[in-house]
Design an enzyme around this catalytic site. Structure first.
Site, PDB file in Angstrom:
ATOM      1  N   GLY A 144      49.643  43.516  28.125  1.00 28.23           N
ATOM      2  CA  GLY A 144      50.264  45.053  28.865  1.00 28.23           C
ATOM      3  C   GLY A 144      50.857  45.230  30.623  1.00 28.23           C
ATOM      4  O   GLY A 144      49.976  44.568  31.066  1.00 28.23           O
ATOM      5  N   ARG A 157      54.336  39.559  25.648  1.00 23.23           N
ATOM      6  CA  ARG A 157      52.661  38.884  25.589  1.00 23.23           C
ATOM      7  C   ARG A 157      53.850  37.602  24.826  1.00 23.23           C
ATOM      8  O   ARG A 157      53.550  37.168  23.416  1.00 23.23           O
ATOM      9  CB  ARG A 157      51.776  38.881  23.913  1.00 23.23           C
ATOM     10  CG  ARG A 157      51.354  40.579  24.975  1.00 23.23           C
ATOM     11  CD  ARG A 157      50.087  41.369  23.899  1.00 23.23           C
ATOM     12  NE  ARG A 157      50.414  42.841  24.519  1.00 23.23           N
ATOM     13  CZ  ARG A 157      48.720  43.699  25.906  1.00 23.23           C
ATOM     14  NH1 ARG A 157      48.767  41.520  25.911  1.00 23.23           N
ATOM     15  NH2 ARG A 157      48.779  44.483  25.449  1.00 23.23           N
ATOM     16  N   ASP A 178      43.710  38.136  30.952  1.00 22.93           N
ATOM     17  CA  ASP A 178      42.754  37.704  31.219  1.00 22.93           C
ATOM     18  C   ASP A 178      43.827  36.605  30.169  1.00 22.93           C
ATOM     19  O   ASP A 178      43.660  34.831  30.712  1.00 22.93           O
ATOM     20  CB  ASP A 178      41.711  37.373  31.001  1.00 22.93           C
ATOM     21  CG  ASP A 178      41.882  38.417  28.864  1.00 22.93           C
ATOM     22  OD1 ASP A 178      42.612  39.173  28.182  1.00 22.93           O
ATOM     23  OD2 ASP A 178      40.403  38.060  28.816  1.00 22.93           O
ATOM     24  N   THR A 228      46.261  44.556  34.505  1.00 20.17           N
ATOM     25  CA  THR A 228      45.540  45.331  33.566  1.00 20.17           C
ATOM     26  C   THR A 228      44.517  47.340  33.763  1.00 20.17           C
ATOM     27  O   THR A 228      43.764  46.198  34.261  1.00 20.17           O
ATOM     28  CB  THR A 228      45.129  44.199  32.553  1.00 20.17           C
ATOM     29  OG1 THR A 228      44.697  44.974  30.775  1.00 20.17           O
ATOM     30  CG2 THR A 228      43.542  43.783  32.859  1.00 20.17           C
ATOM     31  N   ASP A 245      42.992  47.797  31.423  1.00 21.98           N
ATOM     32  CA  ASP A 245      41.212  47.830  30.667  1.00 21.98           C
ATOM     33  C   ASP A 245      40.233  47.160  31.250  1.00 21.98           C
ATOM     34  O   ASP A 245      38.941  47.373  31.422  1.00 21.98           O
ATOM     35  CB  ASP A 245      41.337  46.238  29.538  1.00 21.98           C
ATOM     36  CG  ASP A 245      42.798  46.953  28.505  1.00 21.98           C
ATOM     37  OD1 ASP A 245      42.873  47.518  28.427  1.00 21.98           O
ATOM     38  OD2 ASP A 245      42.635  45.628  28.203  1.00 21.98           O
ATOM     39  N   ASP A 272      38.899  44.630  32.808  1.00 21.97           N
ATOM     40  CA  ASP A 272      37.919  43.331  32.124  1.00 21.97           C
ATOM     41  C   ASP A 272      38.141  41.953  32.770  1.00 21.97           C
ATOM     42  O   ASP A 272      37.529  40.895  31.829  1.00 21.97           O
ATOM     43  CB  ASP A 272      38.342  43.070  30.753  1.00 21.97           C
ATOM     44  CG  ASP A 272      39.686  43.247  30.217  1.00 21.97           C
ATOM     45  OD1 ASP A 272      40.191  43.258  31.055  1.00 21.97           O
ATOM     46  OD2 ASP A 272      39.964  42.770  28.552  1.00 21.97           O
ATOM     47  N   ARG A 296      41.246  47.910  24.852  1.00 21.88           N
ATOM     48  CA  ARG A 296      40.404  46.455  24.308  1.00 21.88           C
ATOM     49  C   ARG A 296      39.636  46.083  23.660  1.00 21.88           C
ATOM     50  O   ARG A 296      38.378  47.245  23.088  1.00 21.88           O
ATOM     51  CB  ARG A 296      41.302  45.000  24.488  1.00 21.88           C
ATOM     52  CG  ARG A 296      41.787  43.929  23.798  1.00 21.88           C
ATOM     53  CD  ARG A 296      42.255  42.723  24.643  1.00 21.88           C
ATOM     54  NE  ARG A 296      43.209  43.261  24.546  1.00 21.88           N
ATOM     55  CZ  ARG A 296      44.964  43.119  24.143  1.00 21.88           C
ATOM     56  NH1 ARG A 296      44.551  42.481  22.939  1.00 21.88           N
ATOM     57  NH2 ARG A 296      45.812  42.998  24.624  1.00 21.88           N
TER      58      ARG A 296
HETATM   59  O1  F6P Z   1      45.337  45.216  27.689  1.00 25.75           O
HETATM   60  C1  F6P Z   1      45.902  46.785  27.671  1.00 25.75           C
HETATM   61  C2  F6P Z   1      46.024  47.338  26.240  1.00 25.75           C
HETATM   62  O2  F6P Z   1      47.017  48.158  26.751  1.00 25.75           O
HETATM   63  C3  F6P Z   1      44.514  47.342  26.036  1.00 25.75           C
HETATM   64  O3  F6P Z   1      43.723  48.493  25.910  1.00 25.75           O
HETATM   65  C4  F6P Z   1      45.327  47.513  24.445  1.00 25.75           C
HETATM   66  O4  F6P Z   1      44.443  47.328  23.351  1.00 25.75           O
HETATM   67  C5  F6P Z   1      46.389  46.336  24.152  1.00 25.75           C
HETATM   68  O5  F6P Z   1      46.353  46.629  25.466  1.00 25.75           O
HETATM   69  C6  F6P Z   1      47.366  47.113  23.610  1.00 25.75           C
HETATM   70  O6  F6P Z   1      48.220  46.249  23.314  1.00 25.75           O
HETATM   71  P1  F6P Z   1      50.016  46.572  23.080  1.00 25.75           P
HETATM   72  O7  F6P Z   1      50.846  47.316  23.986  1.00 25.75           O
HETATM   73  O8  F6P Z   1      50.761  45.428  23.061  1.00 25.75           O
HETATM   74  O9  F6P Z   1      49.752  46.860  21.791  1.00 25.75           O
END
Ligand code: F6P
Length: 324
Positions: A16, A77, A108, A131, A133, A135, A177
């Site tokens: 992300g 991703r 991660d 990120t 998050d 995390d 997340r």
């Molecule tokens: O890891 C960052 C994040 O924004 C999380 O908080 C969320 O769960 C996820 O990515 C959403 O991913 P995507 O943009 O692929 O839907």
């Protein structure tokens, strides 16, 4: 590889996007240029590494992007990189592009990818935590977290205005997340009546007790992390069971938390970690993530980094005091 052999660094952003990634790219380009090293960026994360989607990075072109959110290198991703076949293709690309070292900015999943890649590729890798998050172990803050929390509180403040005008119960879901960092920070800062995060477990009876006796003469604000086991919808239906008279709304803040100009803290973190990553390569470091712990630069092995970074004891105590 001996450090003076680094002539060409490859860099990419992955997972992300997060505010502050562009500042880090600028700092990498600037610091590499000063050391006479060429920097190229792979577009769309591991996808670009596999396909050889390469652009040369010049610091004077990146300088003006420091204040911009997102990532100018694009991100993705990658499913293909999860397979050995994809990683072998990426190795061929790196060799063909004569890349001597790699800097990856991501979360991660990005570091797990680097760990797997290090089994077949022996050039040095340096990671930068990017990120929203927060995390990641080995750093107090990840790029984008501070900006995301600021965006969350700005929006929840607005929701509070309308919630108070209507005396409504509002459940606001924030991102993160599996981690409750955004939830606990934003919840505390907006004065939420209850905060639910994955780390707080399934005990939300306290919340139902509070809402049962809620007199509809004020707003009642609940901040819930998306990774919370119970989740916004179930909390909502349980509340309606114990108090059918409540006027309740759910708002999911969603991807608005990922965008926007990076905060001062994220711009500064991007600059510090970008320079630290290049310096780490010059010092001969490999397979470590550059982070900031207690306001000091800190390098942590990828093996440590991928261990889940959970909300710490002190924050959990704050949650007990203010979020219950
Ligand atoms: O890891 C960052 C994040 O924004 C999380 O908080 C969320 O769960 C996820 O990515 C959403 O991913 P995507 O943009 O692929 O839907």
């Amino acid at each position: 590889m001996s450090t003076n052999k680094i002539k060409h660094i490859g860099v990419f952003t992955s997972g992300g996007d997060s505010p502050g990634m562009n500042a880090a790219l600028y700092a990498i380009a600037k610091s590499a240029e000063v050391n006479g090293i060429k920097v190229s960026g792979y577009r769309k994360g591991y996808e670009g590494l596999i396909d050889g989607d390469l652009v040369q990075l010049k610091s004077h072109e990146l300088q003006k992007l420091t204040q911009k959110g997102g990532t100018m290198l694009k991100t993705a991703r990658s499913r293909r990189f999860l397979e050995l076949e994809g990683r072998k293709k990426a190795l061929e690309t790196l060799n063909a592009n004569k890349i001597d070292a790699l800097i990856a900015i991501g979360g991660d999943g990005t570091f797990k990818g680097l760990l797997a890649f290090s089994e077949i590729c022996n050039i040095p890798f340096i990671g930068i935590p990017g990120t929203i998050d927060n995390d990641i172990s080995g750093t107090d803050y990840t790029l984008g977290f501070d900006s995301a929390v600021n965006t969350a509180i700005e929006n929840i403040d607005k929701i509070k205005d309308t919630a108070e005008s209507h005396n409504r119960v509002f459940i606001v879901e924030v991102m993160g997340r599996d981690s409750g960092y955004i939830g606990i920070h934003s919840g505390l800062m907006v004065g939420a009546d209850a905060i639910l995060i994955p780390e707080s477990g399934t005990d939300f009876m306290y919340l139902l007790d509070k809402v049962k006796n809620y007199d509809s003469e004020d707003a009642f604000l609940i901040v819930v992390s998306e990774g919370d086991e119970i989740g916004a919808e179930l909390v909502s239906s349980k509340i309606k069971e114990v108090n059918p008279n409540v006027d309740l709304r759910i708002t999911k803040l969603g991807h608005v938390q990922r965008g926007g100009n990076p905060s001062a803290l994220d711009r500064m973190l991007g600059i510090r970690l970008g320079v630290a990553a290049v310096n780490a390569l010059l010092q001969g470091r490999s397979n470590v993530m550059a982070g900031v712990l207690n306001n000091q630069l800190h390098f942590t092995s990828f093996e440590e980094v991928v261990k889940q970074h959970e909300v710490n004891k002190e924050l959990k105590e704050l949650l007990e005091l203010f979020g219950k």
